[in-house]
Design an enzyme around this catalytic site. Structure first.
Site, PDB file in Angstrom:
ATOM      1  N   GLY A  46       0.827  -1.191   0.000  1.00  0.00           N
ATOM      2  CA  GLY A  46       0.000   0.000   0.000  1.00  0.00           C
ATOM      3  C   GLY A  46       0.864   1.244   0.000  1.00  0.00           C
ATOM      4  N   GLN A  51       2.949   9.973   1.407  1.00  0.00           N
ATOM      5  CA  GLN A  51       4.242   9.290   1.400  1.00  0.00           C
ATOM      6  C   GLN A  51       5.098   9.674   0.202  1.00  0.00           C
ATOM      7  OE1 GLN A  51       2.282   5.274   2.259  1.00  0.00           O
ATOM      8  NE2 GLN A  51       4.328   5.050   3.156  1.00  0.00           N
ATOM      9  N   CYS A  90       6.294  -0.274   7.176  1.00  0.00           N
ATOM     10  CA  CYS A  90       5.882   0.876   6.370  1.00  0.00           C
ATOM     11  C   CYS A  90       7.026   1.280   5.454  1.00  0.00           C
ATOM     12  CB  CYS A  90       5.497   2.026   7.299  1.00  0.00           C
ATOM     13  SG  CYS A  90       4.936   3.512   6.438  1.00  0.00           S
ATOM     14  N   LEU A  91       6.697   1.593   4.219  1.00  0.00           N
ATOM     15  CA  LEU A  91       7.718   2.022   3.266  1.00  0.00           C
ATOM     16  C   LEU A  91       8.383   3.323   3.696  1.00  0.00           C
ATOM     17  CD1 LEU A  91       5.909   1.179  -0.101  1.00  0.00           C
ATOM     18  CD2 LEU A  91       7.697  -0.139   1.063  1.00  0.00           C
ATOM     19  N   HIS A 132      -4.189   1.248   7.635  1.00  0.00           N
ATOM     20  CA  HIS A 132      -2.823   1.785   7.622  1.00  0.00           C
ATOM     21  C   HIS A 132      -2.722   2.961   6.652  1.00  0.00           C
ATOM     22  CE1 HIS A 132       1.706   1.077   7.796  1.00  0.00           C
ATOM     23  NE2 HIS A 132       1.581   1.874   6.754  1.00  0.00           N
ATOM     24  N   GLU A 133      -3.224   2.782   5.433  1.00  0.00           N
ATOM     25  CA  GLU A 133      -3.095   3.833   4.411  1.00  0.00           C
ATOM     26  C   GLU A 133      -3.995   5.021   4.719  1.00  0.00           C
ATOM     27  OE1 GLU A 133      -0.537   3.653   2.675  1.00  0.00           O
ATOM     28  OE2 GLU A 133      -0.191   1.529   3.009  1.00  0.00           O
ATOM     29  N   HIS A 136      -2.393   7.273   7.149  1.00  0.00           N
ATOM     30  CA  HIS A 136      -1.407   8.181   6.540  1.00  0.00           C
ATOM     31  C   HIS A 136      -2.062   9.493   6.107  1.00  0.00           C
ATOM     32  CE1 HIS A 136       2.487   6.250   6.326  1.00  0.00           C
ATOM     33  NE2 HIS A 136       1.961   5.125   5.873  1.00  0.00           N
TER      34      HIS A 136
END
Length: 153
Positions: A46, A51, A90-91, A132-133, A136
């Site tokens: 995701g 991000q 997480c990226l 999660h997304e 963000h």
């Protein structure tokens, strides 16, 4: 399509609240395409627009199932039930992982790339990825929700 730079923990953009998308134009469609390419290139499941430095309410998810790529504009959780604890990463926070408690079922409304209203339900990994997304988009990182003693990295 292009691979965009993924912002890392400590960048103030990741802590800001994203603005709703008012109009789905070519810029938003390009953003979705670039986000998907960036997510796949980084081997993620995701990615949210903040991000990649864009404070718009846009997310992409692909948990590598038969549903494939999910693109949501202005996503909003409208129902959440149950509880599950699973490991997240997480990226934007490379090398860190930890256990996070999330709903085991979520229902999300938003718009697809054509601007049509959609309602998506998810359990397990999809429920986790959606939460999660969407977090963000509100400036929340998984490390804010992690069970402290489980954070590694």
């Amino acid at each position: 399509m292009a691979i965009r730079n993924i912002l890392k923990e400590g960048d103030e953009t990741l802590r800001k609240v994203s603005k709703p998308v008012e109009k789905i134009d070519q810029r938003i469609l390009t953003l979705l395409d670039d986000m998907a390419e960036t997510m796949y290139n980084a081997d993620g499941v995701g990615l949210a627009a903040p991000q990649v430095g864009i404070l718009k309410r846009v997310i992409v998810i692909d948990i590598r199932d038969d549903q494939g790529l999910i693109c949501l504009i202005n996503p909003e959780i409208i129902e959440a039930n149950g509880e599950q604890v699973d490991e997240e990463g997480c990226l934007s926070i490379p090398g860190k992982r930890g256990l996070v408690k999330r709903p085991s079922f979520v229902k999300v409304k938003g718009l697809n790339r054509e601007g049509e209203p959609v309602i998506l339900s998810g359990t397990g990994l999809l429920a986790t990825a959606l939460c999660h997304e969407i977090d963000h988009l509100d400036g929340i990182l998984f490390t804010d929700r992690v069970i402290p003693e489980t954070l590694e990295g």
